[in-house]
Design a protein around this motif. Structure first.
Motif, short mmCIF file in Angstrom:
data_model
loop_
_atom_site.label_atom_id
_atom_site.label_comp_id
_atom_site.label_asym_id
_atom_site.label_seq_id
_atom_site.Cartn_x
_atom_site.Cartn_y
_atom_site.Cartn_z
N ALA A 57 0.46 -1.06 -0.05
CA ALA A 57 0.10 0.03 -0.04
C ALA A 57 0.74 1.78 -0.27
CB ALA A 57 -1.34 -0.08 1.10
N SER A 58 1.97 1.14 0.88
CA SER A 58 2.73 2.22 0.96
C SER A 58 3.59 2.81 -0.56
CB SER A 58 3.84 2.26 2.46
OG SER A 58 4.84 2.70 1.79
N LEU A 59 4.42 1.66 -1.44
CA LEU A 59 4.34 1.49 -2.50
C LEU A 59 4.15 2.67 -3.79
CD1 LEU A 59 7.05 1.64 -4.01
CD2 LEU A 59 6.89 -1.29 -4.56
N TYR A 60 1.98 1.59 -3.34
CA TYR A 60 1.52 1.75 -4.14
C TYR A 60 0.83 3.24 -4.20
CZ TYR A 60 -3.52 2.21 -6.57
OH TYR A 60 -4.77 3.19 -7.14
N TRP A 61 0.80 4.34 -3.48
CA TRP A 61 -0.01 5.56 -2.93
C TRP A 61 1.86 6.62 -3.78
CZ3 TRP A 61 2.14 10.01 -0.99
CH2 TRP A 61 1.04 10.99 -0.46
N GLN A 62 2.51 5.47 -3.72
CA GLN A 62 3.97 6.39 -4.46
C GLN A 62 4.55 6.36 -5.56
OE1 GLN A 62 7.18 7.02 -0.83
NE2 GLN A 62 6.19 5.32 -0.52
N GLN A 63 4.06 5.05 -6.24
CA GLN A 63 4.56 5.00 -7.51
C GLN A 63 3.82 5.56 -8.27
OE1 GLN A 63 1.11 2.32 -9.74
NE2 GLN A 63 2.70 2.04 -10.90
N PRO A 64 3.10 6.95 -8.35
CA PRO A 64 2.91 7.76 -9.90
C PRO A 64 4.14 8.95 -9.77
CG PRO A 64 0.77 7.41 -9.17
CD PRO A 64 1.70 7.22 -7.47
N GLY A 65 4.51 8.75 -8.50
CA GLY A 65 5.69 10.19 -8.33
C GLY A 65 7.36 9.75 -8.61
N LEU A 66 7.32 8.60 -8.41
CA LEU A 66 8.40 7.82 -8.12
C LEU A 66 8.42 6.67 -9.52
CD1 LEU A 66 8.54 6.65 -5.01
CD2 LEU A 66 9.84 8.17 -5.46
N TYR A 67 7.42 7.06 -10.48
CA TYR A 67 8.00 5.56 -11.85
C TYR A 67 7.31 6.08 -12.95
CZ TYR A 67 10.63 3.25 -7.60
OH TYR A 67 10.92 2.76 -6.65
N LEU A 117 10.86 21.79 -11.73
CA LEU A 117 10.74 23.53 -12.58
C LEU A 117 9.59 23.05 -13.63
CD1 LEU A 117 14.70 23.59 -13.24
CD2 LEU A 117 13.37 25.28 -12.04
N THR A 118 9.10 21.45 -13.58
CA THR A 118 7.93 22.14 -14.04
C THR A 118 6.58 21.92 -13.87
OG1 THR A 118 8.39 19.48 -15.06
CG2 THR A 118 9.50 21.08 -17.09
N ASN A 119 6.80 21.50 -11.99
CA ASN A 119 5.21 21.59 -12.09
C ASN A 119 4.67 20.05 -12.57
OD1 ASN A 119 5.39 23.49 -10.08
ND2 ASN A 119 3.32 24.84 -10.76
N GLN A 120 5.33 19.55 -12.29
CA GLN A 120 5.04 17.53 -12.67
C GLN A 120 3.95 17.43 -11.48
OE1 GLN A 120 6.14 16.97 -15.60
NE2 GLN A 120 3.52 15.36 -15.30
N ALA A 121 2.41 16.96 -12.16
CA ALA A 121 1.40 17.24 -10.90
C ALA A 121 2.00 15.82 -9.41
CB ALA A 121 0.42 16.64 -11.30
#
Length: 651
Positions: A10-20, A508-512
């Motif tokens: 669960a912890s890894l899933y929540w962070q997946q978009p920002g990391l990978y 710098l690109t304000n990546q959501a």
């Protein structure tokens, strides 16, 4: 283990978009290109014609669901389901790169592999009869868990001295540890201000409790193992209260459960119905006396060695307990050269005894000849596997003493190298050296909306220290992996942390996706024109104070000030193929809905969410589906037995 897996996925899933994600800090597509072998997730993505990112997302979601269902339903806790969870975490570990390179990740892989052996090898864990809920190899597989717990805790205590760090040798390490660890808790603030003599005493006790009681894991006496369990569990609880180490403390306690038995939990599977007192045998009194004498000798020896090795005495002048180490590095090395082979020999004897006992029970307990043959064959097979894992894992354990490692048979190293990539045996040892002796180094990222007249605004992270008045949070079992990597980066330099340049480019690109990993974006509408990274030195304030931290500037240009107009910076970004991708991900209604639900929660809340839902179902099942208990009498050896709680008997 089902609970631990639920937290980890669960912890890894929540962070997946920002990391990978394709516009994340370490895009999965680039991580896969750097692999020498084809990762399992890539094979799955080719099979289903999905992108690797979507495949990883599905793997994480299925693993969260499976882990939660395993919390609820005992019938799902089998070797097959635990093998599925292990393979899922290993496949993520293969491609996750630097953000999953922590000791607790490899510990989860090793513990998860052993759990496959501990769990029953059935499709569904269903009890057909009351007497069949017994697996003859249980003692062997749980011994492997005990061996892992011993290696983890013994090494974690010893490496603090073998590393040669001055603070550990002077017993002053905890005077810095509570504020210099990655993410302190609010209790760490008060623990930091404990008296110096208490810090020294607690450090000495950590050595003795963590490593000194480890040998009790293999004691033939039940009370010794229970004492070791209570000590180690209490120590992990104190660590968890003063520091955020995600699921590591929970996983360590889970491993220590191999030290206890059903009777310790207040339940005995079989209890005689016949209440007639049995005559005491003469040798029973002698045996009890000898056993208590051994307990007394061991307890006295432990206290004596603790006082002697650490010179614990009352200081009349200062009116405090004085503590110091009286041995030196050479004496410690000489002690380890002698003691480590003894530990290995004791562990080997314990394993041989455990295997022999299990095989003997597997032969004697079944009544039919084909059952005897089947169960004894399976138990012997588990014994051979356990012996093989023990010998190969010795190579990693002996890392803490090189001469002992070099003395091991040469045949062990090729086998170790062959399976090393699967992390089914690892070397352990946390906090070999103490950081932040002069104050914890902390990176602060600032942005400005203008290049000519910059007005710098600070980015705030969720958990790592930044604002001086922010209360140190409780985060576990969630691990904010970006916050952890920022802590490691502050201890190094930016040339050794290439991911940091990618992170700054995303700001710098304000990546959501990346901005979701931090708490405050001072430029919510228009991205900043330039960004800089400053290095501060943070220290806890003295209570009472309105702030928890105080800081001083060390380097106002730890990372060169950058913008999208910097030619050298953009050339590096283009060279690493990190330029922002505008092409959206393939749409998936179900996955997008689940992702949008997770976006309503922060990382800590979402990490707890699947486990809490599972716990609610467990409680409801207990309340609504409990049937009246009907005693079942079973005749065995001319006596009638029934499953009964020890508490019921006492009542």
């Amino acid at each position: 283990m089902s609970i631990v897996y639920s937290f980890a996925f669960a912890s890894l899933y929540w962070q997946q978009p920002g990391l990978y994600s394709d516009n994340g800090i370490l895009p999965l597509r680039l991580q896969i290109q750097r692999q020498n072998k084809t990762p399992f997730i890539v094979k799955l993505s080719r099979l289903f014609n999905w992108t690797p990112y979507r495949t990883m997302e599905c793997v994480l979601l299925i693993s969260i669901l499976l882990g939660s269902l395993m919390i609820i339903f005992k019938c799902l806790r089998t070797s097959l389901t635990f093998a599925t969870l292990w393979l899922s975490y290993y496949s993520c570990f293969q491609i996750a790169g630097q953000f999953l390179y922590f000791q607790w990740d490899t510990l989860l892989l090793e513990a998860g592999f052993l759990t496959i052996l501990v769990a029953p090898m059935r499709v569904l864990y269903l009890k057909r009869k009351q007497t069949e809920d017994f697996i003859y190899q249980d003692r062997i597989t749980l011994w492997l868990i005990r061996w892992l717990a011993f290696r983890l805790l013994f090494a974690s205590g010893i490496v603090k001295l073998t590393g040669g760090d001055e603070t550990w040798w002077s017993l002053t390490a905890t005077t810095y540890h509570y504020q210099s660890q990655c993410i302190p808790t609010s209790l760490a603030y008060y623990a930091h201000h404990a008296p110096a003599w208490l810090h020294k005493l607690s450090t000495a006790l950590v050595y003795m409790f963590m490593s000194g009681t480890g040998i009790l894991f293999f004691s033939p006496f039940r009370k010794h193992r229970i004492v070791a369990f209570v000590i180690q569990t209490s120590l992990q609880l104190l660590i968890a209260l003063t520091g955020n180490y995600n699921f590591f403390n929970i996983l360590t306690v889970v491993l220590c459960l191999s030290l206890i038995d059903d009777q310790f939990l207040g339940y005995s599977q079989w209890e005689s119905v016949d209440e007639q007192p049995k005559p005491k045998k003469s040798f029973s009194t002698i045996f009890t006396f000898c056993r208590r004498l051994i307990h007394l000798i061991l307890f006295t020896t432990f206290i004596y060695l603790t006082i002697r090795w650490f010179d614990i005495h009352w200081n009349n002048e200062q009116e405090i307990l004085s503590t110091r180490i009286i041995f030196n590095q050479a004496q410690l090395d000489r002690f380890l050269r002698r003691f480590l082979p003894i530990c290995l020999f004791i562990a080997w004897c314990s394993l041989v005894f455990t295997i022999g006992r299990s095989v003997f029970i597997a032969i004697c307990r079944p009544k039919k000849i084909y059952e005897k043959i089947f169960h004894s064959t399976v138990t012997i097979s588990y014994g051979i596997l356990a012996m093989s894992l023990f010998f190969v894992s010795m190579f990693q354990f002996a890392v803490i003493e090189k001469k002992t490692q070099n003395a091991l048979p040469d045949v062990l190293k090729p086998w170790h190298d062959k399976f090393q990539d699967y992390h089914i045996f690892n070397a352990y040892g946390l906090f070999r050296s103490m950081t932040g002796v002069d104050g914890r180094p902390e990176l602060i990222i600032e942005g400005a909306a203008s290049i000519k007249n910059p007005k710098w605004k600070e980015y705030e992270f969720f958990y790592k220290p930044g604002s001086l008045s922010t209360v140190p949070p409780f985060v576990a079992p969630h691990q904010p992996r970006l916050d952890w990597q920022m802590w490691f980066a502050a201890l190094s330099n930016y040339q050794h942390e290439p991911w940091l340049a990618f992170f700054l480019y995303r700001l710098l690109t304000n990546q959501a996706e990346v901005l979701r990993l931090i708490q405050t974006n001072p430029f919510p509408t228009i991205p900043p024109k330039q960004i800089r990274v400053l290095l501060y030195r943070y220290n806890f304030t003295k209570p009472p104070s309105k702030d928890y931290w105080k800081r001083e500037l060390v380097n106002n240009e730890w990372f060169p000030t950058i913008s999208l107009e910097n030619q050298w910076f953009m050339s590096y970004i283009q060279q690493q193929n990190m330029v922002q991708i505008t092409k959206p991900l393939p749409t998936s209604i179900i996955l997008d809905i689940i992702r949008s639900i997770s976006n309503f929660m922060n990382g800590t809340m979402f990490t707890w969410f699947p486990a809490i839902i599972a716990f609610v179902f467990v409680i409801l099942r207990r309340i609504l589906c409990t049937k009246p208990h009907t005693p079942v009498l079973i005749k065995k050896d001319d006596e009638w037995y029934q499953p009964v709680s020890l508490k019921d008997k006492n009542n």
